[in-house]
Scaffold this motif. Structure first.
Motif, PDB file in Angstrom:
ATOM      1  N   VAL A 123       0.851  -1.190   0.000  1.00 34.29           N
ATOM      2  CA  VAL A 123       0.000   0.000   0.000  1.00 34.29           C
ATOM      3  C   VAL A 123       0.883   1.234   0.000  1.00 34.29           C
ATOM      4  O   VAL A 123       1.777   1.373   0.838  1.00 34.29           O
ATOM      5  CB  VAL A 123      -0.937   0.026   1.225  1.00 34.29           C
ATOM      6  CG1 VAL A 123      -1.728   1.335   1.257  1.00 34.29           C
ATOM      7  CG2 VAL A 123      -1.886  -1.164   1.202  1.00 34.29           C
ATOM      8  N   ALA A 124       0.630   2.128  -0.953  1.00 31.38           N
ATOM      9  CA  ALA A 124       1.371   3.391  -1.033  1.00 31.38           C
ATOM     10  C   ALA A 124       0.375   4.544  -1.020  1.00 31.38           C
ATOM     11  O   ALA A 124      -0.386   4.714  -1.978  1.00 31.38           O
ATOM     12  CB  ALA A 124       2.222   3.442  -2.296  1.00 31.38           C
ATOM     13  N   PRO A 125       0.341   5.320   0.051  1.00 33.47           N
ATOM     14  CA  PRO A 125      -0.551   6.477   0.080  1.00 33.47           C
ATOM     15  C   PRO A 125       0.101   7.697  -0.565  1.00 33.47           C
ATOM     16  O   PRO A 125       1.323   7.797  -0.650  1.00 33.47           O
ATOM     17  CB  PRO A 125      -0.739   6.720   1.573  1.00 33.47           C
ATOM     18  CG  PRO A 125       0.585   6.302   2.167  1.00 33.47           C
ATOM     19  CD  PRO A 125       1.059   5.141   1.327  1.00 33.47           C
ATOM     20  N   ASP A 126      -0.739   8.612  -1.034  1.00 37.06           N
ATOM     21  CA  ASP A 126      -0.304   9.993  -1.194  1.00 37.06           C
ATOM     22  C   ASP A 126      -0.425  10.591   0.205  1.00 37.06           C
ATOM     23  O   ASP A 126      -1.527  10.651   0.766  1.00 37.06           O
ATOM     24  CB  ASP A 126      -1.212  10.764  -2.157  1.00 37.06           C
ATOM     25  CG  ASP A 126      -1.046  10.333  -3.607  1.00 37.06           C
ATOM     26  OD1 ASP A 126       0.004   9.768  -3.949  1.00 37.06           O
ATOM     27  OD2 ASP A 126      -1.984  10.570  -4.398  1.00 37.06           O
ATOM     28  N   GLN A 127       0.683  11.021   0.795  1.00 43.69           N
ATOM     29  CA  GLN A 127       0.630  11.487   2.174  1.00 43.69           C
ATOM     30  C   GLN A 127      -0.077  12.842   2.274  1.00 43.69           C
ATOM     31  O   GLN A 127      -0.341  13.497   1.267  1.00 43.69           O
ATOM     32  CB  GLN A 127       2.045  11.523   2.746  1.00 43.69           C
ATOM     33  CG  GLN A 127       2.681  10.128   2.774  1.00 43.69           C
ATOM     34  CD  GLN A 127       3.904  10.073   3.637  1.00 43.69           C
ATOM     35  OE1 GLN A 127       3.814  10.044   4.863  1.00 43.69           O
ATOM     36  NE2 GLN A 127       5.070  10.045   3.010  1.00 43.69           N
TER      37      GLN A 127
ATOM     38  N   LEU B  64       2.253  13.579  10.880  1.00 47.21           N
ATOM     39  CA  LEU B  64       2.589  12.675   9.778  1.00 47.21           C
ATOM     40  C   LEU B  64       2.720  11.241  10.269  1.00 47.21           C
ATOM     41  O   LEU B  64       2.224  10.300   9.636  1.00 47.21           O
ATOM     42  CB  LEU B  64       3.877  13.140   9.106  1.00 47.21           C
ATOM     43  CG  LEU B  64       3.878  14.591   8.611  1.00 47.21           C
ATOM     44  CD1 LEU B  64       5.243  14.970   8.059  1.00 47.21           C
ATOM     45  CD2 LEU B  64       2.786  14.816   7.580  1.00 47.21           C
ATOM     46  N   ALA B  65       3.392  11.053  11.417  1.00 50.31           N
ATOM     47  CA  ALA B  65       3.487   9.717  11.999  1.00 50.31           C
ATOM     48  C   ALA B  65       2.107   9.238  12.446  1.00 50.31           C
ATOM     49  O   ALA B  65       1.787   8.043  12.341  1.00 50.31           O
ATOM     50  CB  ALA B  65       4.465   9.727  13.173  1.00 50.31           C
ATOM     51  N   GLY B  66       1.285  10.152  12.916  1.00 51.86           N
ATOM     52  CA  GLY B  66      -0.080   9.801  13.311  1.00 51.86           C
ATOM     53  C   GLY B  66      -0.901   9.294  12.143  1.00 51.86           C
ATOM     54  O   GLY B  66      -1.743   8.390  12.301  1.00 51.86           O
ATOM     55  N   ASP B  67      -0.675   9.861  10.978  1.00 53.25           N
ATOM     56  CA  ASP B  67      -1.374   9.369   9.782  1.00 53.25           C
ATOM     57  C   ASP B  67      -0.996   7.927   9.486  1.00 53.25           C
ATOM     58  O   ASP B  67      -1.850   7.113   9.107  1.00 53.25           O
ATOM     59  CB  ASP B  67      -1.035  10.237   8.571  1.00 53.25           C
ATOM     60  CG  ASP B  67      -1.716  11.593   8.595  1.00 53.25           C
ATOM     61  OD1 ASP B  67      -2.642  11.792   9.415  1.00 53.25           O
ATOM     62  OD2 ASP B  67      -1.323  12.462   7.787  1.00 53.25           O
TER      63      ASP B  67
END
Length: 321
Positions: free
Chosen positions: A54-58, A78-81
């Motif tokens: 899985v690769a998100p657009d952050q 960002l880590a929370g995401d």
């Protein structure tokens, strides 16, 4: 490429994710100024080996939602995401692989949530726990006002320069910071000369290298076609100093999960102040370091420039878990 696309709600934002395969979860976290597409060569290789890739657009990038304020792009956000995304995907844990800015996010998440992170791999950027990057004051003293991370701090300036012609921006950045840059002064820090614009030091390439096609450039350019498309990504940099305070309680922690580091010998990151020394300390920072790999002739865009070598390193790492 049999990749499925969908959206996942994470911490009040909808993130676009690309996904392929079934099995243990491997999250691929892109860098600046990229998207899920920077991992296009990794999907099939990892999925065929039995992993759910899985690769998100952050947050703030490409097809994902943008946060309302600059402050919402801090490292804890960002880590929370990432931690929320693991749960939203129905998994209890994941292996994290991060490149460029995605690497500090991956290292930080592994540092803070080893209960959720089976293992972590960083491409290009080594772990600098817990803040991810030096302060802009430190960078300013070392490199001056033209250092790109300092240059990015002024709201609107870099945003407009990068958005003026997204296709040209992508061509110039991707070739300019690659191992195929014909300017043999690279690798060197990205510094904007006095009176110059951001990309003046990365001219339009005469031709594209073998690893980058016109179609690849078009995909990235489409994701950055909106006039404010670069503002979210740049806001990550505008939290560098804020991260120093937010993460200060975690100084002294080590990355206690299995780790892998991969970088090219023509990557500008590897010649930044303190990085060679930091790399020498990797076994102390990450005691379960599996390997520290150097790719000859490779520049900054590790998994795009050297997909076969990166895939082999990741599969070896995953098999050893």
């Amino acid at each position: 490429m049999n990749v499925k696309h969908h959206r996942v709600e994470v911490n009040g934002l909808r993130l676009h994710v690309a996904e392929q395969g079934e099995g243990p979860l491997v999250l691929l976290l892109h860098g600046f100024p990229e998207s899920w597409y920077s991992w296009r060569h990794q999907f099939a290789a990892l999925a065929e080996a039995g992993y759910r890739v899985v690769a998100p657009d952050q947050r703030g990038y490409a097809r994902s939602d943008r946060a309302a304020s600059v402050e919402e792009y801090s490292l804890p956000h960002l880590a929370g995401d990432v931690t929320a995304l693991i749960g939203a995907l129905g998994a209890e844990e994941a292996v994290l692989v991060g490149h460029d800015w995605g690497a500090p996010v991956a290292w930080t998440t592994a540092l803070l949530r080893p209960d959720l992170v089976r293992a972590v791999a960083g491409l290009s950027v080594p772990p600098l726990p817990p803040t991810g990057m030096p302060s802009t004051g430190s960078s300013r003293r070392t490199y001056g006002e033209g250092y790109y991370q300092v240059y990015f701090q002024e709201p609107g300036r870099a945003d407009a320069e990068l958005a003026a012609d997204p296709a040209a921006t992508m061509r110039r950045l991707l070739v300019g910071a690659s191992g195929d840059n014909p300017d043999r002064s690279w690798p060197r820090p990205w510094i904007v000369g006095e009176g110059e614009a951001l990309l003046d030091g990365m001219p339009e390439p005469a031709e594209l290298p073998d690893w980058l096609t016109a179609e690849d450039v078009a995909v990235f350019a489409e994701d950055y076609s909106a006039p404010d498309a670069f503002t979210g990504p740049l806001n990550w940099y505008r939290n560098i100093d804020r991260n120093q305070g937010l993460m200060s309680a975690f100084h002294g922690l080590r990355i206690e999960v299995p780790a892998l580091y991969v970088a090219g010998d023509r990557d500008m990151v590897t010649v930044l102040e303190g990085v060679p020394e930091l790399r020498g300390m990797l076994p102390l920072i990450a005691p379960k370091l599996h390997a520290d790999i150097t790719l000859s002739g490779c520049g900054h865009w590790t998994q795009q420039e050297r997909p076969k070598e990166v895939n082999a390193a990741l599969l070896d790492f995953l098999a050893a878990l």
